[in-house]
Design a protein around this motif. Structure first.
Motif, PDB file in Angstrom:
ATOM      1  N   HIS A   1      23.475  18.356  -9.000  1.00 13.64           N
ATOM      2  CA  HIS A   1      22.933  19.602  -9.431  1.00 13.64           C
ATOM      3  C   HIS A   1      21.817  20.666  -8.140  1.00 13.64           C
ATOM      4  O   HIS A   1      20.599  19.364  -8.489  1.00 13.64           O
ATOM      5  CB  HIS A   1      22.099  20.336 -10.706  1.00 13.64           C
ATOM      6  N   ARG A   2      22.296  20.687  -7.128  1.00 10.65           N
ATOM      7  CA  ARG A   2      21.098  20.713  -6.007  1.00 10.65           C
ATOM      8  C   ARG A   2      20.131  19.504  -5.208  1.00 10.65           C
ATOM      9  O   ARG A   2      19.211  19.534  -5.052  1.00 10.65           O
ATOM     10  CB  ARG A   2      20.106  21.286  -6.201  1.00 10.65           C
ATOM     11  N   GLY A   3      20.698  18.151  -5.863  1.00 11.83           N
ATOM     12  CA  GLY A   3      20.252  17.054  -5.509  1.00 11.83           C
ATOM     13  C   GLY A   3      18.779  16.226  -5.645  1.00 11.83           C
ATOM     14  O   GLY A   3      18.640  15.563  -5.433  1.00 11.83           O
ATOM     15  N   TYR A   4      18.564  16.851  -7.102  1.00  8.96           N
ATOM     16  CA  TYR A   4      17.740  17.087  -7.884  1.00  8.96           C
ATOM     17  C   TYR A   4      17.526  16.434  -9.315  1.00  8.96           C
ATOM     18  O   TYR A   4      16.683  16.126 -10.018  1.00  8.96           O
ATOM     19  CB  TYR A   4      16.548  17.542  -7.462  1.00  8.96           C
ATOM     20  N   SER A   5      18.955  16.353  -9.534  1.00 14.98           N
ATOM     21  CA  SER A   5      19.107  16.906 -11.086  1.00 14.98           C
ATOM     22  C   SER A   5      20.790  16.367 -11.036  1.00 14.98           C
ATOM     23  O   SER A   5      21.052  16.997 -10.862  1.00 14.98           O
ATOM     24  CB  SER A   5      18.541  18.252 -11.865  1.00 14.98           C
ATOM     25  N   TRP A   6      20.689  15.804 -12.775  1.00 15.60           N
ATOM     26  CA  TRP A   6      22.631  15.568 -13.110  1.00 15.60           C
ATOM     27  C   TRP A   6      22.576  16.939 -14.124  1.00 15.60           C
ATOM     28  O   TRP A   6      22.031  17.313 -15.226  1.00 15.60           O
ATOM     29  CB  TRP A   6      22.295  14.124 -13.466  1.00 15.60           C
ATOM     30  N   ALA A   7      24.115  17.333 -13.643  1.00 13.34           N
ATOM     31  CA  ALA A   7      24.199  18.105 -15.111  1.00 13.34           C
ATOM     32  C   ALA A   7      25.602  17.342 -15.480  1.00 13.34           C
ATOM     33  O   ALA A   7      26.927  17.130 -14.672  1.00 13.34           O
ATOM     34  CB  ALA A   7      24.487  19.744 -14.465  1.00 13.34           C
ATOM     35  N   GLY A   8      25.934  17.783 -16.909  1.00  6.90           N
ATOM     36  CA  GLY A   8      27.365  17.027 -17.114  1.00  6.90           C
ATOM     37  C   GLY A   8      28.030  18.135 -18.101  1.00  6.90           C
ATOM     38  O   GLY A   8      27.732  18.315 -19.430  1.00  6.90           O
TER      39      GLY A   8
ATOM     40  N   PRO B   1       4.782  14.048 -22.111  1.00  3.09           N
ATOM     41  CA  PRO B   1       3.622  12.860 -22.173  1.00  3.09           C
ATOM     42  C   PRO B   1       4.693  11.713 -22.312  1.00  3.09           C
ATOM     43  O   PRO B   1       4.710  10.446 -21.151  1.00  3.09           O
ATOM     44  CB  PRO B   1       3.335  12.622 -23.446  1.00  3.09           C
ATOM     45  N   VAL B   2       5.579  12.367 -22.511  1.00  2.00           N
ATOM     46  CA  VAL B   2       7.206  11.466 -21.971  1.00  2.00           C
ATOM     47  C   VAL B   2       7.840  12.019 -20.525  1.00  2.00           C
ATOM     48  O   VAL B   2       8.434  13.620 -21.020  1.00  2.00           O
ATOM     49  CB  VAL B   2       8.137  11.299 -23.551  1.00  2.00           C
ATOM     50  N   ALA B   3       8.751  11.772 -19.877  1.00  2.76           N
ATOM     51  CA  ALA B   3       9.537  12.912 -18.746  1.00  2.76           C
ATOM     52  C   ALA B   3      10.241  11.132 -18.038  1.00  2.76           C
ATOM     53  O   ALA B   3       9.582  10.607 -17.323  1.00  2.76           O
ATOM     54  CB  ALA B   3       8.537  13.686 -17.885  1.00  2.76           C
ATOM     55  N   HIS B   4      11.620  11.199 -18.257  1.00  3.02           N
ATOM     56  CA  HIS B   4      12.112  10.900 -17.100  1.00  3.02           C
ATOM     57  C   HIS B   4      12.822  11.216 -16.508  1.00  3.02           C
ATOM     58  O   HIS B   4      13.899  11.844 -16.413  1.00  3.02           O
ATOM     59  CB  HIS B   4      13.619   9.998 -18.869  1.00  3.02           C
ATOM     60  N   TYR B   5      13.232  10.139 -15.424  1.00  5.76           N
ATOM     61  CA  TYR B   5      13.316  10.527 -14.036  1.00  5.76           C
ATOM     62  C   TYR B   5      14.313   9.697 -14.079  1.00  5.76           C
ATOM     63  O   TYR B   5      14.745   8.223 -13.813  1.00  5.76           O
ATOM     64  CB  TYR B   5      12.916  10.966 -12.863  1.00  5.76           C
ATOM     65  N   LEU B   6      16.313  10.179 -14.871  1.00  2.00           N
ATOM     66  CA  LEU B   6      17.371   9.365 -14.536  1.00  2.00           C
ATOM     67  C   LEU B   6      18.129   9.427 -12.854  1.00  2.00           C
ATOM     68  O   LEU B   6      18.439   9.920 -12.465  1.00  2.00           O
ATOM     69  CB  LEU B   6      18.712  10.133 -16.009  1.00  2.00           C
ATOM     70  N   ARG B   7      18.632   8.118 -13.126  1.00  3.67           N
ATOM     71  CA  ARG B   7      19.830   7.730 -12.188  1.00  3.67           C
ATOM     72  C   ARG B   7      21.187   7.941 -12.414  1.00  3.67           C
ATOM     73  O   ARG B   7      21.387   8.263 -13.582  1.00  3.67           O
ATOM     74  CB  ARG B   7      19.490   6.694 -12.499  1.00  3.67           C
TER      75      ARG B   7
ATOM     76  N   THR C   1       7.797  10.412  -8.833  1.00 10.67           N
ATOM     77  CA  THR C   1       8.026   8.477  -9.107  1.00 10.67           C
ATOM     78  C   THR C   1       7.168   8.507  -8.745  1.00 10.67           C
ATOM     79  O   THR C   1       7.017   7.644  -9.825  1.00 10.67           O
ATOM     80  CB  THR C   1       9.761   8.382  -9.717  1.00 10.67           C
ATOM     81  N   ARG C   2       7.003   7.932  -7.926  1.00 10.77           N
ATOM     82  CA  ARG C   2       6.480   7.441  -7.145  1.00 10.77           C
ATOM     83  C   ARG C   2       4.817   8.052  -6.879  1.00 10.77           C
ATOM     84  O   ARG C   2       3.912   7.188  -7.606  1.00 10.77           O
ATOM     85  CB  ARG C   2       6.268   7.561  -5.298  1.00 10.77           C
ATOM     86  N   TYR C   3       4.531   9.631  -6.702  1.00 12.97           N
ATOM     87  CA  TYR C   3       3.226  10.214  -6.526  1.00 12.97           C
ATOM     88  C   TYR C   3       2.487  11.418  -7.567  1.00 12.97           C
ATOM     89  O   TYR C   3       1.456  10.728  -7.842  1.00 12.97           O
ATOM     90  CB  TYR C   3       3.181  10.874  -5.314  1.00 12.97           C
ATOM     91  N   VAL C   4       3.126  11.965  -8.438  1.00 18.76           N
ATOM     92  CA  VAL C   4       2.962  13.075  -9.698  1.00 18.76           C
ATOM     93  C   VAL C   4       3.006  12.101 -10.633  1.00 18.76           C
ATOM     94  O   VAL C   4       1.758  11.983 -11.477  1.00 18.76           O
ATOM     95  CB  VAL C   4       3.735  13.475  -9.598  1.00 18.76           C
TER      96      VAL C   4
ATOM     97  N   TYR D   1      16.538  16.014 -15.716  1.00 14.60           N
ATOM     98  CA  TYR D   1      16.145  15.834 -14.258  1.00 14.60           C
ATOM     99  C   TYR D   1      16.747  14.472 -13.584  1.00 14.60           C
ATOM    100  O   TYR D   1      17.659  13.412 -13.973  1.00 14.60           O
ATOM    101  CB  TYR D   1      14.506  14.965 -13.970  1.00 14.60           C
ATOM    102  N   GLY D   2      17.065  14.304 -11.954  1.00 14.82           N
ATOM    103  CA  GLY D   2      17.435  13.104 -11.506  1.00 14.82           C
ATOM    104  C   GLY D   2      16.640  12.325 -10.820  1.00 14.82           C
ATOM    105  O   GLY D   2      15.297  12.019 -10.624  1.00 14.82           O
ATOM    106  N   TYR D   3      16.530  11.324 -10.355  1.00  9.08           N
ATOM    107  CA  TYR D   3      15.952  10.299 -10.149  1.00  9.08           C
ATOM    108  C   TYR D   3      16.443  10.459  -8.453  1.00  9.08           C
ATOM    109  O   TYR D   3      15.002  11.390  -7.865  1.00  9.08           O
ATOM    110  CB  TYR D   3      16.093   8.698 -10.359  1.00  9.08           C
TER     111      TYR D   3
END
Ligand SMILES: [Zn+2]
Length: 340
Positions: free
Chosen positions: A317-324, A291-297, A213-216, A204-206
């Motif tokens: 990836h599609r503007g909302y996640s990171w792939a490496g 219980p744990v979800a990080h949204y990564l920059r 990250t703000r509301y959910v 997941y991307g930040y």
């Protein structure tokens, strides 16, 4: 488990060789060992084989990880079929890898859930795939993949991976962001790759998920991750109906398969246009159950492959996640270390 799995598995406590106990019970039909014991020939730790899956958990496992795994297992033991569109999703996530990149390769999967990607990789002719998960979902993964002679499912902790560092290719899709320390998870995944092999991730991307990250996230942390799963499943129906309707009304993909550019998550939701309702519901549940979800920059993810890799590429990836994806090259890391 199949006997061949012993070529890849090691003791999670000391890295020693494992030996099969004399009480091992092979299944009559396909040679899977359904019950028995594995013993470390070095430190004499003992590990069970339950319902065909070796349970190779380290002695000192943090409880938060088990809790996360068991929350997801709730879902995966319920929505347990494998679907056609999983294959397209998977190769979108691990791009630029294609099916031929898995053929005849030794593959390690960090976090397999119900085995949807294990089955895809095994089906594309991997020499072997060893798939790890922390929770009960591994039993579902085993059921989904036991027909493949090249698929091996193991219960274990990605931070103490009970496998040898011999793999040509390791990947982790949709899992590292649920670990307490995603960077350590990726380093541990890559540590099981031979020099010159490759490691791939999708998280997941930040960026692009600020509203989550703000509301959910506050709602997830304070409330939904603590609700009984059956109740949360019901509670997710209204928002899932709303989301499903929005996707059907506004996110019809164009001829190029892409979504409307002016709307948020255009390509992401367009890709889900043909999904059945229960898949949308599962995605909503997924966001709220853990219980744990990080949204990564981006600047958190890029350093993962800064040392010990060459040809490393991180893409949005599609503007909302990171792939490496990168090639493991430990001389680089050693040289950088010696220059410090
Ligand atoms: Zn040992």
């Amino acid at each position: 488990m199949r006997r061949e799995a012993l070529n890849f598995l090691i003791c999670p406590n000391c890295g020693g060789q494992l030996a099969l106990g004399s009480d091992a019970l092979p299944a009559e039909s396909d040679g899977q060992i359904m019950a028995g014991e594995l013993m470390c020939t070095t430190c004499t730790s003992k590990f069970g084989i339950r319902d065909g899956v070796p349970v190779l958990l380290p002695a000192n496992l943090a409880s938060v990880k088990l809790e996360t795994a068991s929350r997801f297992a709730e879902e995966w033991t319920r929505w347990s079929d494998l679907r056609d569109y999983y294959e397209k999703e998977f190769f979108d996530w691990v791009a630029p890898l294609t099916p031929k990149d898995f053929k005849d390769q030794l593959v390690f999967e960090g976090g397999c859930g119900k085995g949807r990607h294990t089955a895809i990789v095994a089906g594309h002719g991997a020499k072997a795939i060893v798939s790890l998960d922390l929770g009960e979902s591994a039993f579902v993964a085993f059921a989904h993949t036991r027909k493949f002679p090249n698929a091996h499912v193991v219960i274990g902790d990605l931070l103490h991976p009970p496998v040898r560092p011999v793999f040509d290719l390791a990947f982790s899709v949709g899992v590292l962001h649920h670990l307490p320390d995603p960077a350590a998870g990726f380093a541990s995944l890559a540590s099981r790759v031979r020099d010159g092999g490759r490691a791939a991730f999708w998280v997941y991307g930040y960026e692009g998920n600020e509203w989550i990250t703000r509301y959910v996230d506050p709602i997830r942390k304070a409330l939904t991750s603590r609700l009984p799963a059956w109740f949360l499943r019901l509670a997710c129906i209204p928002p899932a109906i709303f989301l499903w309707a929005v996707i059907k009304l506004f996110y019809r993909p164009g001829p190029d398969g892409k979504g409307p550019h002016r709307l948020p998550y255009g390509d992401y939701f367009a890709a889900q246009y043909h999904y059945p309702f229960d898949e949308i519901h599962a995605n909503v549940f997924d966001q709220l159950v853990t219980p744990v979800a990080h949204y990564l920059r981006e600047d958190e993810v890029r350093p993962w492959m800064a040392t010990d890799f060459r040809d490393a590429a991180v893409r949005s990836h599609r503007g909302y996640s990171w792939a490496g994806l990168g090639t493991v090259c430990r001389e680089n890391g050693a040289a950088a270390e010696s220059q410090r």
